[in-house]
Design a protein around this motif. Structure first.
Motif, PDB file in Angstrom:
ATOM      1  N   PHE A  18      44.835  44.927  32.157  1.00 18.64           N
ATOM      2  CA  PHE A  18      45.548  44.889  31.077  1.00 18.64           C
ATOM      3  C   PHE A  18      46.771  44.391  31.658  1.00 18.64           C
ATOM      4  O   PHE A  18      47.716  43.429  31.031  1.00 18.64           O
ATOM      5  CB  PHE A  18      45.569  46.004  30.009  1.00 18.64           C
ATOM      6  N   LEU A  19      47.361  45.323  32.431  1.00 24.16           N
ATOM      7  CA  LEU A  19      48.886  45.094  32.811  1.00 24.16           C
ATOM      8  C   LEU A  19      48.759  43.626  33.939  1.00 24.16           C
ATOM      9  O   LEU A  19      49.947  43.083  33.609  1.00 24.16           O
ATOM     10  CB  LEU A  19      49.029  46.178  33.889  1.00 24.16           C
ATOM     11  N   GLY A  24      51.196  38.507  33.800  1.00 18.65           N
ATOM     12  CA  GLY A  24      51.134  37.113  33.991  1.00 18.65           C
ATOM     13  C   GLY A  24      51.488  36.070  32.963  1.00 18.65           C
ATOM     14  O   GLY A  24      51.828  34.971  33.092  1.00 18.65           O
ATOM     15  N   THR A  25      51.521  36.784  31.612  1.00 19.63           N
ATOM     16  CA  THR A  25      51.966  35.899  30.321  1.00 19.63           C
ATOM     17  C   THR A  25      53.349  36.195  30.076  1.00 19.63           C
ATOM     18  O   THR A  25      53.605  35.569  29.326  1.00 19.63           O
ATOM     19  CB  THR A  25      50.847  36.371  29.464  1.00 19.63           C
ATOM     20  N   ALA A  26      53.922  37.290  30.661  1.00 18.78           N
ATOM     21  CA  ALA A  26      55.298  37.568  30.022  1.00 18.78           C
ATOM     22  C   ALA A  26      56.315  37.110  30.769  1.00 18.78           C
ATOM     23  O   ALA A  26      57.132  37.657  31.388  1.00 18.78           O
ATOM     24  CB  ALA A  26      55.450  39.030  29.726  1.00 18.78           C
ATOM     25  N   GLN A  27      56.136  35.692  31.256  1.00 17.99           N
ATOM     26  CA  GLN A  27      56.945  34.937  32.366  1.00 17.99           C
ATOM     27  C   GLN A  27      58.134  34.340  31.739  1.00 17.99           C
ATOM     28  O   GLN A  27      57.889  33.698  30.834  1.00 17.99           O
ATOM     29  CB  GLN A  27      55.958  33.974  33.342  1.00 17.99           C
ATOM     30  N   ILE A  49      43.679  36.649  43.703  1.00 10.89           N
ATOM     31  CA  ILE A  49      42.659  37.370  44.719  1.00 10.89           C
ATOM     32  C   ILE A  49      42.784  38.786  44.995  1.00 10.89           C
ATOM     33  O   ILE A  49      41.834  39.469  45.019  1.00 10.89           O
ATOM     34  CB  ILE A  49      42.898  36.343  45.997  1.00 10.89           C
ATOM     35  N   VAL A  50      43.862  39.041  45.249  1.00 12.24           N
ATOM     36  CA  VAL A  50      44.195  40.616  45.466  1.00 12.24           C
ATOM     37  C   VAL A  50      43.592  41.248  44.165  1.00 12.24           C
ATOM     38  O   VAL A  50      42.932  42.529  44.304  1.00 12.24           O
ATOM     39  CB  VAL A  50      45.727  41.078  45.625  1.00 12.24           C
ATOM     40  N   GLY A  51      43.991  40.972  43.165  1.00  8.15           N
ATOM     41  CA  GLY A  51      43.375  41.630  41.898  1.00  8.15           C
ATOM     42  C   GLY A  51      41.766  41.795  41.718  1.00  8.15           C
ATOM     43  O   GLY A  51      41.068  42.566  41.664  1.00  8.15           O
ATOM     44  N   LEU A  52      41.122  40.452  42.196  1.00  7.08           N
ATOM     45  CA  LEU A  52      39.839  40.425  42.066  1.00  7.08           C
ATOM     46  C   LEU A  52      39.191  41.236  43.180  1.00  7.08           C
ATOM     47  O   LEU A  52      38.301  42.100  42.891  1.00  7.08           O
ATOM     48  CB  LEU A  52      39.426  39.156  42.267  1.00  7.08           C
ATOM     49  N   SER A  78      55.464  50.734  37.318  1.00 10.89           N
ATOM     50  CA  SER A  78      55.582  49.344  37.602  1.00 10.89           C
ATOM     51  C   SER A  78      55.881  48.852  36.261  1.00 10.89           C
ATOM     52  O   SER A  78      56.858  47.884  36.111  1.00 10.89           O
ATOM     53  CB  SER A  78      54.490  48.733  38.315  1.00 10.89           C
ATOM     54  N   ALA A  79      54.868  49.003  35.323  1.00 13.37           N
ATOM     55  CA  ALA A  79      55.040  48.553  34.019  1.00 13.37           C
ATOM     56  C   ALA A  79      56.526  48.702  33.200  1.00 13.37           C
ATOM     57  O   ALA A  79      57.087  47.856  32.582  1.00 13.37           O
ATOM     58  CB  ALA A  79      53.992  49.038  33.034  1.00 13.37           C
ATOM     59  N   ALA A  80      56.914  49.880  33.602  1.00 15.84           N
ATOM     60  CA  ALA A  80      58.346  50.492  32.915  1.00 15.84           C
ATOM     61  C   ALA A  80      59.369  49.662  33.420  1.00 15.84           C
ATOM     62  O   ALA A  80      60.063  49.175  32.895  1.00 15.84           O
ATOM     63  CB  ALA A  80      58.384  51.886  33.049  1.00 15.84           C
TER      64      ALA A  80
END
Length: 186
Positions: A18-19, A24-27, A49-52, A78-80
Motif C-alpha cells: 500500500f505504501l 509512487g502515485t503521489a508524485q 525490483i527492490v520491492g518485488l 517513513s510515511a509520516a
C-alpha cells in the motif's frame, strides 16, 4: 492455523505494498523534456525490483515477529515524513527526482526546517525498511543503489538551485539543514 509471525508478516507485506503504491502515485511534476529523464526511469525500476525482491523473499522465509513490528514502525515513520513533506510543498512547484525543475522558492517549513530533501529521506527509509524486512542481501544492495541515486538527484537539484536566482537564499538554508538527515550541529 497461521501463527502470529505469519499473520504479522502478511499484514506488513500488504501495508508495504500500500505504501509503495501511495509513494509512487503521489508524485509532483516532471518536465517531460528533461535530459535526465532516463535516470528517473532507472530509479523507479530499481525501486520496483527492490520491492518485488523484498516481497518474494519475505513470502519464502520465516520473518520473526520483532522484524515485522520494527518494519511496521519504520515504514510508518517513513510515511509520516512523506505525508508532512507533501503537505509542506502542496502548492509549490517542486519536481520529481532528476526532473530539472527549479522551484520558485526555497521551502523551509514542515520537515524542510530540518532536512533539505525529506521526500528522498522517506523513500530511502522505506526501501531500506523493505530490505530489512525481507532479510535479502539482494534487496539490501538494491536499496543502497536507490539511496545513492536519491543522493545524486539531491546533489543535482542543489547545483541547479545554486545556479538560479535562489542561489544565495539556498546557500543560507544549506548551512542550517542536513541533506537527508537532520544536521545536529550547525
Amino acid at each position: 492455523m497461521m501463527t502470529l509471525a505469519e499473520i504479522l508478516k502478511f499484514a506488513v507485506i500488504v501495508y508495504l505494498a500500500f505504501l509503495g503504491v501511495w509513494f509512487g502515485t503521489a508524485q509532483p511534476k516532471f518536465d517531460p523534456k528533461s535530459k535526465v529523464r532516463p535516470m528517473l526511469y532507472i530509479l523507479v525500476s530499481v525501486s520496483m525490483i527492490v520491492g518485488l525482491i523484498s516481497i518474494v523473499s519475505a513470502l519464502t522465509r520465516h520473518v520473526p515477529v520483532e522484524r515485522s513490528i520494527i518494519t511496521f514502525v519504520l515504514s510508518s515513520f517513513s510515511a509520516a515524513i512523506f505525508k508532512s513533506s507533501l503537505r509542506a510543498i502542496k502548492s509549490k512547484n517542486l519536481g520529481l527526482a532528476f526532473s530539472g525543475i527549479v522551484p520558485g522558492e526555497v521551502v523551509q517549513h514542515g520537515p524542510y526546517r530540518y532536512i533539505r530533501h525529506p521526500l528522498y529521506t522517506a523513500y530511502g527509509l522505506f526501501w531500506g525498511t523493505c530490505a530489512f524486512f525481507s532479510g535479502s542481501v539482494l534487496a539490501a544492495l538494491g536499496a543502497c543503489i536507490v539511496v545513492i541515486m536519491y543522493i545524486a538527484a539531491a546533489r543535482a537539484e542543489e547545483r541547479h538551485l545554486m545556479a538560479s536566482d535562489l542561489g544565495r537564499s539556498y546557500e543560507d538554508y544549506r548551512r542550517k539543514t542536513g541533506l537527508m538527515i537532520p544536521r545536529l550541529f550547525s
